[in-house]
Write a protein that holds these residues in place. Sequence first.
Motif, short mmCIF file in Angstrom:
data_model
loop_
_atom_site.label_atom_id
_atom_site.label_comp_id
_atom_site.label_asym_id
_atom_site.label_seq_id
_atom_site.Cartn_x
_atom_site.Cartn_y
_atom_site.Cartn_z
N PRO A 6 -1.43 -13.84 -2.48
CA PRO A 6 -1.91 -12.48 -1.81
C PRO A 6 -1.72 -12.07 -1.11
O PRO A 6 -1.78 -12.16 0.16
CB PRO A 6 -2.46 -12.31 -2.91
N PHE A 7 -0.90 -10.44 -0.92
CA PHE A 7 -0.82 -10.05 0.66
C PHE A 7 -2.16 -9.34 0.67
O PHE A 7 -2.49 -8.57 -0.51
CB PHE A 7 1.09 -8.92 -0.01
N VAL A 8 -2.29 -9.60 2.29
CA VAL A 8 -3.72 -8.86 2.17
C VAL A 8 -4.17 -7.14 2.82
O VAL A 8 -3.23 -7.05 3.55
CB VAL A 8 -4.56 -9.80 3.43
N VAL A 9 -4.41 -6.31 2.13
CA VAL A 9 -4.18 -4.74 2.28
C VAL A 9 -5.97 -4.96 2.64
O VAL A 9 -6.60 -4.99 2.39
CB VAL A 9 -3.91 -4.02 1.14
N ILE A 10 -5.38 -3.18 3.42
CA ILE A 10 -7.23 -2.48 3.90
C ILE A 10 -7.66 -1.34 2.42
O ILE A 10 -9.00 -1.69 1.83
CB ILE A 10 -6.90 -1.89 5.35
N GLU A 11 -6.28 -0.50 2.42
CA GLU A 11 -6.81 0.68 1.26
C GLU A 11 -5.72 0.38 0.22
O GLU A 11 -4.77 -0.56 0.10
CB GLU A 11 -6.59 2.06 2.25
N VAL A 12 -6.28 0.54 -1.38
CA VAL A 12 -5.48 0.80 -2.37
C VAL A 12 -4.15 1.24 -1.79
O VAL A 12 -3.02 0.95 -2.56
CB VAL A 12 -6.50 1.14 -3.29
N SER A 13 -3.78 2.29 -1.52
CA SER A 13 -2.87 3.18 -1.46
C SER A 13 -2.05 2.47 -0.06
O SER A 13 -0.89 2.54 -0.08
CB SER A 13 -2.76 4.49 -0.05
N ASP A 14 -2.01 1.18 0.69
CA ASP A 14 -1.69 0.09 1.30
C ASP A 14 -0.82 -0.57 0.45
O ASP A 14 0.42 -0.72 -0.08
CB ASP A 14 -2.32 -0.55 2.17
N GLU A 15 -1.51 -0.47 -0.66
CA GLU A 15 -0.51 -1.52 -2.10
C GLU A 15 0.48 -0.48 -2.11
O GLU A 15 2.08 -1.07 -1.64
CB GLU A 15 -1.21 -2.02 -3.52
N TYR A 16 0.41 0.85 -2.85
CA TYR A 16 2.20 1.37 -2.56
C TYR A 16 3.15 1.73 -1.69
O TYR A 16 3.83 1.44 -2.55
CB TYR A 16 1.63 2.31 -3.74
N ASN A 17 3.12 2.09 -0.73
CA ASN A 17 3.58 2.18 0.52
C ASN A 17 3.78 0.65 1.08
O ASN A 17 5.19 0.90 1.26
CB ASN A 17 2.16 2.25 1.56
N PHE A 18 3.24 -0.27 0.73
CA PHE A 18 4.25 -1.80 0.98
C PHE A 18 5.09 -2.26 -0.09
O PHE A 18 6.41 -2.38 -0.13
CB PHE A 18 3.09 -2.46 1.06
N MET A 19 4.83 -2.02 -1.33
CA MET A 19 5.99 -2.10 -2.66
C MET A 19 6.75 -0.96 -2.57
O MET A 19 8.76 -1.30 -2.27
CB MET A 19 4.81 -1.82 -3.67
N ARG A 20 6.93 0.11 -1.76
CA ARG A 20 7.94 1.24 -2.19
C ARG A 20 8.08 1.45 -1.22
O ARG A 20 9.79 0.99 -0.71
CB ARG A 20 7.17 2.79 -2.55
N TYR A 21 8.00 1.38 0.32
CA TYR A 21 8.94 1.15 1.15
C TYR A 21 9.10 0.03 1.91
O TYR A 21 10.30 0.43 3.54
CB TYR A 21 7.46 2.20 2.76
N PHE A 22 8.07 -0.64 1.72
CA PHE A 22 8.58 -2.68 2.27
C PHE A 22 9.63 -3.72 1.36
O PHE A 22 10.18 -4.05 1.79
CB PHE A 22 7.24 -3.24 2.59
N LEU A 23 9.60 -3.32 0.28
CA LEU A 23 9.64 -4.33 -0.66
C LEU A 23 10.66 -3.52 -1.68
O LEU A 23 11.83 -3.77 -2.53
CB LEU A 23 8.77 -4.90 -1.84
N ASP A 24 10.71 -1.80 -1.52
CA ASP A 24 11.72 -0.97 -2.69
C ASP A 24 11.37 -1.46 -3.84
O ASP A 24 11.81 -1.27 -5.09
CB ASP A 24 12.74 -1.33 -2.43
N LEU A 25 10.36 -1.62 -4.57
CA LEU A 25 9.62 -1.38 -5.40
C LEU A 25 8.67 -0.43 -5.67
O LEU A 25 8.01 0.05 -5.72
CB LEU A 25 8.30 -3.21 -6.34
N TRP A 26 8.96 0.58 -6.96
CA TRP A 26 8.86 1.72 -7.04
C TRP A 26 8.01 1.87 -8.37
O TRP A 26 7.79 2.70 -8.86
CB TRP A 26 10.23 2.58 -6.97
#
Length: 230
Positions: free
Chosen positions: A165-185
């Motif tokens: 899995p991708f390691v995140v620090i805060e839950v908000s990191d999940e959404y930032n990563f999906m949206r702005y890095f992988l274009d998953l909205w």
Amino acid sequence: MKHTILLIALLIMMSTISVYSQRKTVNVKWKNVEKHVNKKPEMVKELINRLCDYDTTMTMEERALAFYGNALMVSTVKSEYISDDGWELLKKGKYPDALAKAKDALEVNRLSPTALNLAATAISEMIDAGDTSSLLLAEGQEYYNRFMLTLYVIGTTGDGSKEHPFVVIEVSDEYNFMRYFLDLWNYNSQSVVDGRLDKFELAKTSKYYASPTIHFDVSRHLQKLEEIFR
């Protein structure tokens, strides 16, 4: 997201995706990160400074230690709370105030993806509203550059599978990563797996991520929640 700054962000994302697609990963174990922070704090601080300065000679392991080590040396929770206030101001069209909140959050945690995204978005809105200052544009680009850099580091920690899995620090990191890095909205559901993983069933994949599911290691976030409730 708007115009010039967005274009720069997309260019950065494309370059980082190119590296990410090679599927080289860093195994992030919080106990090991904590050991480095406790035994060699000055070394970790130096790595954090180098990461913020875009030192291209850093290895993937050094970038990961800087990003995740920083999370153990600052109050990521406090920076998230401040950023939340800033996003509310942004929704009300109070862009300079939102930017001020973002800067307050970055004073606490200069590697906060949420605060960096807020700062860049507030500046983008200010530019769209008519502020054409070249200094403001340069500042916005700096925030977006660092924002994308933090997402790149997260991208080096896994491949999104349950096993890696991708390691995140805060839950908000999940959404930032999906949206702005992988274009998953869009996703259909979210669930906790094995007590430490967030699993998303995606409604739609992208050309950057083809699997119908994506997993995040949220063990650090859960640990902090446990400490709070104690």
